[in-house]
Design an enzyme around this catalytic site. Sequence first.
Site, PDB file in Angstrom:
ATOM      1  N   ILE A  38       0.761  -1.047  -0.005  1.00 31.90           N
ATOM      2  CA  ILE A  38       0.016  -0.019   0.001  1.00 31.90           C
ATOM      3  C   ILE A  38       0.727   1.112   0.025  1.00 31.90           C
ATOM      4  O   ILE A  38       0.306   2.423  -0.243  1.00 31.90           O
ATOM      5  CB  ILE A  38      -0.966  -0.103   1.209  1.00 31.90           C
ATOM      6  CG1 ILE A  38      -0.279   0.073   2.612  1.00 31.90           C
ATOM      7  CG2 ILE A  38      -1.950  -1.105   1.039  1.00 31.90           C
ATOM      8  CD1 ILE A  38      -1.083   0.148   3.661  1.00 31.90           C
ATOM      9  N   TYR A 126       4.220   4.235  17.288  1.00 31.71           N
ATOM     10  CA  TYR A 126       3.174   3.494  16.610  1.00 31.71           C
ATOM     11  C   TYR A 126       1.774   4.054  16.537  1.00 31.71           C
ATOM     12  O   TYR A 126       1.160   4.182  15.626  1.00 31.71           O
ATOM     13  CB  TYR A 126       2.918   2.028  17.122  1.00 31.71           C
ATOM     14  CG  TYR A 126       1.867   1.169  16.955  1.00 31.71           C
ATOM     15  CD1 TYR A 126       1.580   0.942  15.463  1.00 31.71           C
ATOM     16  CD2 TYR A 126       0.822   1.181  17.789  1.00 31.71           C
ATOM     17  CE1 TYR A 126       0.751  -0.048  15.179  1.00 31.71           C
ATOM     18  CE2 TYR A 126      -0.351   0.358  17.219  1.00 31.71           C
ATOM     19  CZ  TYR A 126      -0.476  -0.254  16.393  1.00 31.71           C
ATOM     20  OH  TYR A 126      -1.614  -0.851  15.920  1.00 31.71           O
TER      21      TYR A 126
END
Length: 315
Positions: A38, A126
């Site tokens: 992606i 994250y």
Amino acid sequence: MPRILVCGAGGQVGHCLLNQAASFGLEAIGLSHEELDITCRTQIGQALERHRPALIINAAAYTNLDHAEAEIAQAEAVNCHGVANLAEAAREFGIPLFHLSSEYVFSGDGDQPYRETDPTSPANVYGATRLAGEEAIRSRLERYLILRTSWIYGEHGNNFVKTMLKLGGKSDEISVVSDQIGCPTRSRSIARVLIELAARYCREGTLQWGLYHYSSSSPCSWAEFAEEIFREAARVGLIDKAPRVLPIASESLPRAAARPAWSVLDCRRIEEIFGIRPKPWRDELRHVIRHLNELPDASSGPAPSRVPFRLYSQG
């Protein structure tokens, strides 16, 4: 039969999405990272041209918390820029985007379940990249559904449950943190929510778009979760004897990435709007343990770098 494109089909939720799509009258085209990167806009465009889906479900993500602290560019490439690529492609092709996100967008300093409207403040790289991915979607699309969830586990792939089972037969005692609270959520249930809403969109042509929370009900600590895993596994004979779980503080096992102490999501919105009610995690865990007991090899690990624990070997 309406067609959906699943990105990240090799992961825990992606695998379940493919398994459940047909039962909801959908044809799922699942692409793993090897089949669709992606971070490459050209590959996304080619996939959409080839398959012409009614919508995209993105379950792809960079999920290694500790490595993300050093590999910031890699985490951003997938969780932010890759998601932006999907959003732009969805806009170009005139289709909606469903996206799986994380409770790590919050600081973890609270003591009440987080609602969709609560301020975000990630405690680690994250979480920051996951939040940036959400913002990339909101700034590019009107027709999107972002689903935040927490503590994913299931029969497929690497996760905390399977790691505990693998270690449970090798140790008398395992120390697990007890000051991180969240809601363990079965991958199959997360996938079912996404598929059910995808089918509803394909059937009705519209949906109440936006941001939603979904996780299992009843919070627990990682130590409590581990105790229940061993209890159920011993009950069905998956392990011979349940090891003793020693609750410890997070500071006893320092990690590169900070872990939120509170990861509980308020799921009232998805229930009020769609009638989707979270399931108790203990009930879900029993189903997973029972299923794993029927598989030839129940263990798989190690799990992604998320939960600190310490082993005490037999003898």
